[in-house]
Scaffold this active site. Structure first.
Site, mmCIF file in Angstrom:
data_model
loop_
_atom_site.group_PDB
_atom_site.id
_atom_site.type_symbol
_atom_site.label_atom_id
_atom_site.label_comp_id
_atom_site.label_asym_id
_atom_site.label_seq_id
_atom_site.Cartn_x
_atom_site.Cartn_y
_atom_site.Cartn_z
ATOM 1 N N TYR A 56 14.443 10.949 -14.260
ATOM 2 C CA TYR A 56 13.642 10.526 -13.102
ATOM 3 C C TYR A 56 13.192 9.066 -13.205
ATOM 4 O O TYR A 56 12.712 8.497 -12.246
ATOM 5 C CB TYR A 56 12.406 11.431 -12.928
ATOM 6 C CG TYR A 56 12.691 12.910 -12.828
ATOM 7 C CD1 TYR A 56 13.986 13.398 -12.630
ATOM 8 C CD2 TYR A 56 11.669 13.850 -12.921
ATOM 9 C CE1 TYR A 56 14.248 14.754 -12.547
ATOM 10 C CE2 TYR A 56 11.924 15.213 -12.832
ATOM 11 C CZ TYR A 56 13.213 15.659 -12.660
ATOM 12 O OH TYR A 56 13.457 17.008 -12.584
ATOM 13 N N HIS A 116 17.900 19.502 -19.989
ATOM 14 C CA HIS A 116 17.891 19.467 -18.521
ATOM 15 C C HIS A 116 18.877 20.456 -17.896
ATOM 16 O O HIS A 116 18.628 20.984 -16.809
ATOM 17 C CB HIS A 116 18.210 18.041 -18.053
ATOM 18 C CG HIS A 116 17.607 17.681 -16.737
ATOM 19 N ND1 HIS A 116 16.940 16.512 -16.508
ATOM 20 C CD2 HIS A 116 17.559 18.347 -15.561
ATOM 21 C CE1 HIS A 116 16.512 16.461 -15.258
ATOM 22 N NE2 HIS A 116 16.883 17.573 -14.660
HETATM 23 N N1 NAP Z 1 15.394 20.757 -13.665
HETATM 24 C C1 NAP Z 1 15.990 20.413 -12.542
HETATM 25 O O1 NAP Z 1 17.231 20.364 -12.461
HETATM 26 C C2 NAP Z 1 15.148 20.105 -11.337
HETATM 27 C C3 NAP Z 1 15.758 19.940 -10.079
HETATM 28 C C4 NAP Z 1 14.949 19.662 -8.988
HETATM 29 C C5 NAP Z 1 13.570 19.562 -9.142
HETATM 30 N N2 NAP Z 1 12.997 19.704 -10.377
HETATM 31 C C6 NAP Z 1 11.529 19.586 -10.578
HETATM 32 O O2 NAP Z 1 10.852 20.339 -9.577
HETATM 33 C C7 NAP Z 1 10.028 19.472 -8.806
HETATM 34 C C8 NAP Z 1 9.929 19.943 -7.368
HETATM 35 O O3 NAP Z 1 11.211 20.058 -6.770
HETATM 36 P P1 NAP Z 1 11.773 19.046 -5.662
HETATM 37 O O4 NAP Z 1 11.104 17.745 -5.823
HETATM 38 O O5 NAP Z 1 13.246 19.102 -5.745
HETATM 39 O O6 NAP Z 1 11.412 19.731 -4.282
HETATM 40 P P2 NAP Z 1 10.118 20.364 -3.589
HETATM 41 O O7 NAP Z 1 8.921 20.208 -4.412
HETATM 42 O O8 NAP Z 1 10.536 21.711 -3.125
HETATM 43 O O9 NAP Z 1 10.002 19.460 -2.270
HETATM 44 C C9 NAP Z 1 9.683 18.106 -2.354
HETATM 45 C C10 NAP Z 1 9.833 17.536 -0.938
HETATM 46 O O10 NAP Z 1 8.897 18.142 -0.065
HETATM 47 C C11 NAP Z 1 8.038 17.165 0.526
HETATM 48 N N3 NAP Z 1 6.711 17.766 0.582
HETATM 49 C C12 NAP Z 1 5.866 17.991 -0.457
HETATM 50 N N4 NAP Z 1 4.769 18.629 -0.040
HETATM 51 C C13 NAP Z 1 4.901 18.808 1.292
HETATM 52 C C14 NAP Z 1 4.098 19.406 2.279
HETATM 53 N N5 NAP Z 1 2.915 19.947 1.980
HETATM 54 N N6 NAP Z 1 4.537 19.416 3.560
HETATM 55 C C15 NAP Z 1 5.735 18.858 3.866
HETATM 56 N N7 NAP Z 1 6.554 18.290 2.983
HETATM 57 C C16 NAP Z 1 6.148 18.269 1.680
HETATM 58 C C17 NAP Z 1 8.135 15.956 -0.379
HETATM 59 O O11 NAP Z 1 7.980 14.765 0.334
HETATM 60 P P3 NAP Z 1 6.740 13.750 0.061
HETATM 61 O O12 NAP Z 1 6.857 13.271 -1.345
HETATM 62 O O13 NAP Z 1 6.966 12.682 1.075
HETATM 63 O O14 NAP Z 1 5.511 14.559 0.325
HETATM 64 C C18 NAP Z 1 9.578 16.058 -0.881
HETATM 65 O O15 NAP Z 1 10.457 15.515 0.055
HETATM 66 C C19 NAP Z 1 10.720 18.116 -8.961
HETATM 67 O O16 NAP Z 1 9.916 17.048 -8.516
HETATM 68 C C20 NAP Z 1 11.033 18.148 -10.427
HETATM 69 O O17 NAP Z 1 9.857 17.933 -11.186
HETATM 70 C C21 NAP Z 1 13.768 19.986 -11.467
#
Ligand code: NAP
Length: 295
Positions: A56, A116
């Site tokens: 990241y 990862h």
């Molecule tokens: N190990 C892996 O392979 C892997 C893969 C993916 C993710 N992850 C981890 O999991 C975390 C979360 O997953 P993710 O980032 O993929 O997706 P997520 O948390 O499901 O969604 C994030 C998205 O939703 C938006 N958002 C957040 N809160 C919101 C709300 N209340 N209303 C509307 N939109 C909202 C964010 O935009 P804004 O920022 O503009 O609010 C962003 O675009 C990651 O950040 C990471 O730490 C790990």
């Protein structure tokens, strides 16, 4: 329904440590003061778990944000998870990456360290090195991410202890039930990534109707579904209002019929939001597997 969940609720891990059930994800949180400020703000609001990764490129801003926060929780209260990407470089790359993570995060241990994904080869070599660092106290808990059942079984067959956490994509549209069932049987805690399905289903009528019923937002319905299932839940946002919205999920509970209906509805429209290394067939963890990046 799990009673009395709160922002400070922690889940006991298999190794005796514990982890907050809710935190901030940092994938695609940009390497700038935006992330420093959001991590500081989250800390001030009461977030205690922060999930980042070598990939990241924001470990520095995460560390800066924790330092900049106006409230100063003790190190024991803060829980940091980070990850090595990829295992392709084996033990040597891992050790270098790990030291960089400590430096950038400005800490002297990592609470939970992940491989990862089960690809890139040299997985066992890196896993063993992580276990060594656990003995020194530099890693408190050893985790994996994107491991399918076959990858976990492979660790067992290789005579290694199981990880205490498996971080996988998990929301009603992609519930990964086989992995969840397996992890529950083996007492591996599940960390749900993309719990908002990357905000792609928030306009769905089914979710919107639940939001109306509970006087909550669609995002809060999905996050409540996740924590109520006992999943460690780490939505990402870089927006202060959404930071507050996402943590405001501890004053209501979804009825069990709605928990099930949401799952069944999501499954009918099944869609994951990024990569899926849990299906990687290179179970021998050979040296050169295909390498993908998160999407
Ligand atoms: N190990 C892996 O392979 C892997 C893969 C993916 C993710 N992850 C981890 O999991 C975390 C979360 O997953 P993710 O980032 O993929 O997706 P997520 O948390 O499901 O969604 C994030 C998205 O939703 C938006 N958002 C957040 N809160 C919101 C709300 N209340 N209303 C509307 N939109 C909202 C964010 O935009 P804004 O920022 O503009 O609010 C962003 O675009 C990651 O950040 C990471 O730490 C790990």
């Amino acid at each position: 329904m799990r009673a009395a969940l709160s922002l400070t609720s922690r889940i006991k891990l298999n190794d005796g440590n514990s982890i907050p059930i809710f935190g901030l994800g940092l994938y695609r949180a940009e390497a700038s003061t935006v992330t420093t400020n959001i991590v500081a703000k989250a800390t001030e609001l009461g977030y205690r778990l922060f999930d980042t990764a070598e990939l990241y490129k924001n470990e520095q801003q995460t560390g800066d944000g924790l330092k900049a926060a106006q409230v100063k929780p003790s190190r024991e209260e803060i829980f940091i998870s980070t990850k090595v990407f990829t295992t392709e470089g084996g033990r040597h790359h891992f050790l270098q990456t790990f030291e960089q993570s400590l430096k950038k995060l400005q800490v002297d241990y990592i609470d939970l360290y992940f491989i990862h994904s089960p690809q890139g080869g040299h997985v066992l070599e890196v896993y063993d090195a992580m276990l060594e660092l656990q003995k020194t106290g530099k890693i408190k808990s050893v985790g994996v991410s994107n491991f399918g059942v076959k990858h976990l079984e492979w660790l067992i067959n290789a005579g290694r202890p199981l990880p205490v956490v498996n971080q996988i994509e998990l929301h009603p549209w992609w519930p990964n039930e086989d992995i969840v069932d397996y992890c529950r049987k083996k007492n591996i805690a599940i960390m749900a990534y993309s719990p908002l399905a990357k905000a792609r289903v928030l306009n769905d009528t089914f979710v919107q109707n639940l939001a109306k019923k509970y006087h909550k937002t669609p995002a809060q319905i999905l996050l409540r579904w996740s924590i109520q299932n006992g999943f460690i839940t780490i939505p990402k946002t870089s927006n202060t209002e959404r930071l507050k919205e996402n943590m405001d999920i501890f004053d209501f509970a979804l009825e069990s019929d709605d928990m099930k209906a949401l799952l069944e509805y999501g499954k009918m429209h099944a869609a994951n939001t990024g990569w899926d290394p849990t299906t990687n067939s290179e179970v021998k963890f050979g040296p050169m597997d295909r390498i993908h990046t998160e999407m």
